[in-house]
Design an enzyme around this catalytic site. Structure first.
Site, short mmCIF file in Angstrom:
data_model
loop_
_atom_site.label_atom_id
_atom_site.label_comp_id
_atom_site.label_asym_id
_atom_site.label_seq_id
_atom_site.Cartn_x
_atom_site.Cartn_y
_atom_site.Cartn_z
N ASP A 14 0.91 -1.01 0.10
CA ASP A 14 0.01 0.22 0.02
C ASP A 14 0.75 1.32 0.11
OD1 ASP A 14 -1.89 -1.97 2.31
OD2 ASP A 14 -2.16 -1.58 0.25
N GLU A 174 -10.96 0.69 -3.91
CA GLU A 174 -10.22 1.29 -3.00
C GLU A 174 -9.20 1.98 -3.28
OE1 GLU A 174 -10.31 -3.16 -0.65
OE2 GLU A 174 -8.94 -2.75 -2.33
C1 6LW Z 1 -5.76 -1.75 1.88
C2 6LW Z 1 -6.71 -1.88 0.83
C3 6LW Z 1 -6.52 -3.37 0.63
O1 6LW Z 1 -6.07 -0.92 2.72
O2 6LW Z 1 -5.99 -3.99 1.45
O3 6LW Z 1 -7.22 -5.27 -0.81
C4 6LW Z 1 -5.79 -3.30 2.47
N1 6LW Z 1 -6.97 -3.67 -0.68
O4 6LW Z 1 -6.16 -1.10 -0.32
C5 6LW Z 1 -4.54 -3.61 3.14
O5 6LW Z 1 -3.58 -3.73 2.42
#
Ligand code: 6LW
Length: 496
Positions: A14, A174
Site C-alpha cells: 500500500d 479502494e
Molecule cells: C488496503 C486496501 C486493500 O488498505 O487491502 O485489498 C488493505 N485492498 O487497499 C490492506 O492492504
C-alpha cells in the site's frame, strides 16, 4: 539509466508517495506490527532509505491484541504549506485518523480523528481547502469514492460526505487519490481486490466534486492477464512527477515464488511504472498497461540493493519491528547483540510474544546466528513468521539441564515438531537456508558440523494459504522462563 522492479523488496504494501523540498517520501501499511507505518526517503524514486516510522508511540495507534492483518491499513502521505500529513485507518478499531509533522526526521503529532467510515483515506489540498477522500458510504447512503471537505487543523468535517465516483465497475473500489494537474482533477483508484485481479483505474473532471468521466481504456495498469509472469497483483498506486518532469505510478504488487506457482510469501512489495500524459489529457502507464521488471529512467543514479543484514548494519528502531506493543523490559538491544527474555506468550497467540523481526526481503538467503539460551524451561530461536497460524521455528529448548535443538512447523494451526537434536549446552549456531519455494533449517554446536533438522515448503507461509495482508518476517524470539542471547547475526541474500 535502467532500474529493476520491485524498487522496494519485502512486505511493504500500500505505498503512498509525495515530493517535498527535492526529495520523495513514501509510507506503507504495517498492520499489527509496531512501530507502525515505515517511512522512506529517496532522491530518485528507485533507491529508498528507511528514515524511521510515523507511528512510534502507543498513544498514536492502539494495537493491543489486535488480529493479524488488522490494525494499520493503507496510509497516504501528503505535503502542504511546509507540513507533512499521514492519514490512515486502524481497521480493527475502524478509526480514520491523520498525524502531522513539520520535521520529517522527527516525531509526528498525536492522532486527529476524522468522522468517516471506510478505509484507504487520502488527502488533497486545493484552493486553500483540505479534502478527505476514501472509500465507504456517503451521508446519503451511496457507496464508492467518498469525499468531504475538512478543517485540517481539527479534522472536523466542513461539508457533507458525498460519493463522487463509483469506479469503472470492478469489485473492491479502494485506494483513491486525487490530483489537480492542469485543468483537470484526476481521481485514481484500485479495483479488483489486492490479489491476481488487482488493477488501477481512473477518471477526470474539471471540478473536484465531479462529475468524473472514466478513462476510456480502464484499467490503465494491471498485470491480471500478464502470464506467465512473476510480477502480479499490481494495484493500489500513487501518481508522482519526478524532477525531470516525468510521471510515474508507484504501486503495490507481488512476486510469485515461481513462474508456475501462484503463491507469494514475501508480501506485497513496491513497484515503479512510467506514466505518459497524451495530448488529449488522458495518461497511460507502462509500455502496454502492465508493469514490467525493468524500465529506463532519466537521471544519473545507480540502483543499490542491500544484500547483507547484520545487527551492526541495521537499526533496531528502523529495520526491526515488534508484534503489537512490546514490553520493553523483555528486550536488551545493543550494537551487535540482542538479549530477549521470554514470557509465557507463544508465537501461536494473537498477542505480543517476545519477538523482534526484520522483513524477509527476497526469496534466497542464508541466515546464521549464534544463540545462547539460559534460565529454567523454555525456548529461544529464529522464526520465519507469517502470522500466529503459519510460522516455522528453529530453537534451542531448555528443560532443566536438558538442551535440544528443535524444528517446529505451524501450518494452518497444525503444530508439528518436525525434528530434534540433542545438545550438550545452551550455546549453538542456528542456520536457515531459503530458496524460492523451501526453507531448510540447520543447527551446529561448538566444533561440530551442521545438522540438517529438516524444512518446510514456502507456500504454506504464503498469503494465498495464510490469507493475510502481511509477508514473511524473520523473527528472533523467546518463550518461557529463559533468556536468549544472540550474537554474530547475519542474513545474506543471493540472486537466483
Ligand atoms: C488496503 C486496501 C486493500 O488498505 O487491502 O485489498 C488493505 N485492498 O487497499 C490492506 O492492504
Amino acid at each position: 539509466m535502467q532500474y529493476k522492479n520491485p524498487v522496494l523488496k519485502g512486505f511493504y504494501p500500500d505505498p503512498s508517495v509525495c515530493e517535498a523540498n527535492g526529495k520523495y517520501y513514501m509510507v506503507c501499511s504495517s498492520f499489527q506490527y509496531f512501530p507502525g507505518v515505515p517511512l522512506f526517503e529517496s532522491s530518485d524514486l528507485v533507491n529508498w532509505k528507511q528514515i524511521g516510522h510515523v507511528l512510534t508511540r502507543r498513544s498514536q495507534v492502539e494495537l493491543e491484541k489486535i488480529n493479524s492483518s488488522g490494525g494499520v491499513f493503507a496510509p497516504t502521505i501528503r505535503y502542504n504549506n511546509g507540513r507533512f500529513y499521514m492519514v490512515t485507518t486502524n481497521d480493527t478499531t475502524h478509526k480514520n485518523f491523520y498525524v502531522y509533522t513539520d520535521d520529517i526526521y522527527g516525531e509526528w503529532s498525536e492522532p486527529v480523528e476524522v468522522d468517516r467510515d471506510g478505509i484507504d483515506p487520502s488527502l488533497m489540498f486545493d484552493g486553500g481547502k483540505a479534502y478527505f477522500i476514501g472509500n465507504g458510504t456517503d451521508d446519503y447512503g451511496e457507496s464508492g469514492v467518498i469525499q468531504c471537505e475538512i478543517n485540517i487543523e481539527t479534522g472536523e468535517k466542513l461539508s457533507h460526505a458525498k460519493c463522487i465516483w463509483k469506479g469503472s465497475g470492478g469489485r473492491f473500489l479502494e485506494s483513491p487519490h486525487m490530483y489537480k494537474i492542469g485543468k483537470y482533477y484526476y481521481l485514481m483508484a484500485a479495483e479488483g481486490g489486492t490479489e491476481y485481479g488487482h488493477m488501477i483505474t481512473y477518471a477526470r473532471s474539471e471540478s473536484a466534486w465531479g462529475k468524473f468521466e472514466n478513462y476510456p481504456a480502464n484499467p490503465v495498469l494491471t498485470n491480471r492477464n500478464k502470464a506467465p509472469f512473476i510480477i502480479q497483483g499490481i494495484g493500489h498506486g500513487d501518481l508522482v512527477q519526478d524532477k525531470n518532469g516525468n510521471w510515474h505510478i508507484i504501486s503495490l504488487g507481488f512476486r510469485q515464488m515461481h513462474m508456475w506457482m501462484a503463491y507469494h510469501q514475501l508480501g506485497r512489495e513496491v513497484f515503479l511504472t512510467p506514466v505518459k500524459f497524451n495530448e488529449d489529457g488522458w495518461f497511460t502507464a507502462g509500455n502496454d498497461g502492465t508493469t514490467d521488471e525493468c524500465y529506463e529512467l532519466d537521471g544519473d543514479f545507480e540502483q543499490n540493493e542491500k544484500k547483507l543484514y547484520t545487527f551492526e548494519n541495521t537499526d533496531w528502531n528502523t529495520d526491526w519491528v515488534f508484534l503489537r506493543h512490546p514490553n520493553e523490559k523483555q528486550y536488551n538491544l545493543s550494537d551487535g547483540r540482542a538479549i530477549l527474555h521470554g514470557t509465557d506468550i507463544t508465537l501461536d497467540e494473537v498477542d505480543s510474544p517476545t519477538f523482534i523481526g526484520i522483513r524477509q526481503r527476497d526469496f534466497r538467503f542464508e541466515l546464521v546466528t549464534n544463540i545462547s539460551v539460559s534460565g529454567e524451561n523454555g525456548e529461544g530461536g529464529v522464526t520465519v513468521y507469517m502470522c500466529e497460524n503459519e510460522h516455522y521455528d528453529i530453537s534451542v529448548c531448555k528443560n532443566g539441564d536438558d538442551y535440544q535443538a528443535v524444528l517446529k512447523l505451524n501450518i494452518g494451526g497444525i503444530k508439528h515438531k518436525q525434528a530434534t537434536a540433542p545438545l550438550t549446552e545452551g550455546n549453538a549456531k542456528l542456520i536457515i537456508k531459503a530458496q524460492n519455494t523451501f526453507y531448510d533449517f540447520y543447527v551446529s554446536c561448538s566444533g561440530g558440523g551442521e545438522i540438517h533438522l529438516g524444512g518446510g515448503n514456502a507456500k504454506y507461509l504464503s498469503s494465498e494459504v495464510s490469507g493475510g495482508f502481511t509477508g514473511t518476517v524473520i523473527g528472533l524470539y523467546a518463550v518461557g522462563k529463559v533468556t536468549a542471547d544472540y550474537t554474530d547475526f547475519m542474513i545474506k541474500y543471493t540472486d537466483e
